[in-house]
Enzyme design. Structure first.
Site, PDB file in Angstrom:
ATOM      1  CG  ASP A 179      41.331  79.460 -20.667  1.00 28.21           C
ATOM      2  OD1 ASP A 179      41.259  79.224 -19.090  1.00 28.21           O
ATOM      3  OD2 ASP A 179      41.821  78.323 -21.011  1.00 28.21           O
ATOM      4  CB  SER A 194      43.946  74.784 -17.491  1.00 26.20           C
ATOM      5  OG  SER A 194      43.422  76.138 -17.898  1.00 26.20           O
ATOM      6  CD  GLN A 228      41.735  78.364 -15.598  1.00 29.74           C
ATOM      7  OE1 GLN A 228      41.819  78.851 -15.529  1.00 29.74           O
ATOM      8  NE2 GLN A 228      40.948  77.743 -16.759  1.00 29.74           N
TER       9      GLN A 228
END
Length: 337
Positions: free
Chosen positions: A251, A272, A322
């Site tokens: 991440d 996110s 993502q």
């Protein structure tokens, strides 16, 4: 929606802004040790950041947070802790092969996070766990993780690993900051900002392949590469733990790849929305791995980013995707920090 996404990239964004405000050329790489950490120097990711306290069967509490300068939770830590909780409920011969997460609320670093595990399915080859990360009685992340009993197969292929300089030939983020601090024309406000970055402890060591492109000093395609590893020793033999650390690392700086072609804009708000990851091969997260990030699409105030983690020997260790919200504002013509 996880406003914590702003937090994990805040240090990078500040460095980006500072570097962009200086009319300086790209630094050359310098030698830096690529040796492993000594075994007595345990990684903080293991001892605290990803460490969970068991409260009951399938119920855990995370109390140690790595809190960036914006004082919001880092989404990668919640993903990593959720995978830790899920892994505790499966047998030792099962290994994580995928996870799919939705960020639904911002995390509060002032209170612990509860992780509630649901044993969704126990199969002969695959086992599925659902995890809710909860704060203030409400979920902040919903995660599903799947584990597999390792099985041999004649079907094996992968893309080739990008050809890049080795980590020993590249500077760390801290070394890059020190170089900018040594420049005589650096403004006082820039010095203060860079010194604050040096004082911020990050449990990941990073070496950008192209520092100028990594920090948006130059515009380019939505792609960047950097070497990364956990600080401190983790050791071999615990693949579940290495997957949890890799989930944490995945991440880091991923969504920011979307902004690389747009040097005239800076992030006003990022968050996110979801995060997926697939584990392909064994690896050690305390050894250097190349993180290849790119963004195939952006629009409607959203952006999609993809990542691949490569072992040094060219084996593809993991892949991730993502999507996030990105709201931007123009960079002032004569921006000074």
């Amino acid at each position: 929606m996880a406003e914590g996404k702003v937090s994990k990239s805040d240090s990078l964004n500040r460095l980006i802004d500072i570097i962009e405000s200086q009319n300086s050329a790209e630094d050359d790489g310098s030698e830096s040790s690529g040796a492993r950490y000594p075994q007595d120097l345990r990684s903080v990711l293991v001892t605290s950041v990803l460490n969970l306290e068991q409260l009951d069967i399938d119920l855990y509490r995370g109390t140690h947070h790595w809190v960036p300068r914006t004082q919001r939770l880092f989404g990668g830590q919640i993903i990593g802790q959720a995978l830790v909780a899920a892994a505790k409920s499966v047998s030792d011969d099962l290994y994580a092969h995928s996870l799919h997460c939705y960020f639904v609320r911002a995390g509060d670093p002032k209170v612990p996070v509860l992780y509630q595990v649901d044993r969704t399915r126990d199969g002969r080859s695959f086992t599925v766990r659902s995890v809710k990360a909860i704060q203030h009685g409400q979920p902040i992340l919903i995660c599903q993780a799947s584990f597999q009993l390792l099985q041999p197969s004649p079907l094996q292929h992968q893309f080739p690993m990008p050809v890049v300089p080795q980590p020993e030939d590249l500077p760390t983020v801290e070394e890059i900051i020190q170089r900018y601090l040594s420049k005589p024309d650096l403004t006082e406000s820039a010095k203060q900002g860079l010194n604050k970055l040096l004082a911020t402890e990050v449990p990941i060591e990073v070496k950008p392949v192209s520092p100028a492109q990594f920090y948006r000093h130059v515009s380019g395609e939505p792609r960047r590469l950097f070497w990364a590893r956990a600080r401190g020793h983790i050791g071999e033999g615990n693949m579940k733990l290495h997957c949890c650390v890799a989930a944490y690392v995945s991440d880091f700086a991923l969504l920011g790849t979307v902004l690389l072609p747009y040097p005239k804009y800076k992030a006003r708000f990022t968050a996110s929305l979801d995060h997926a990851m697939w584990f392909h091969s064994t690896f050690r997260s305390d050894e250097w791995m190349l993180y290849e990030c790119d963004s195939p699409w952006a629009g409607s105030s959203r952006g999609l980013a993809q990542g691949r983690l490569w072992r040094r020997d060219g084996v593809l260790a993991a892949s991730c995707s993502q999507e996030g919200v990105l709201r931007v504002k123009p960079v002032p013509e004569n921006s000074k920090l």
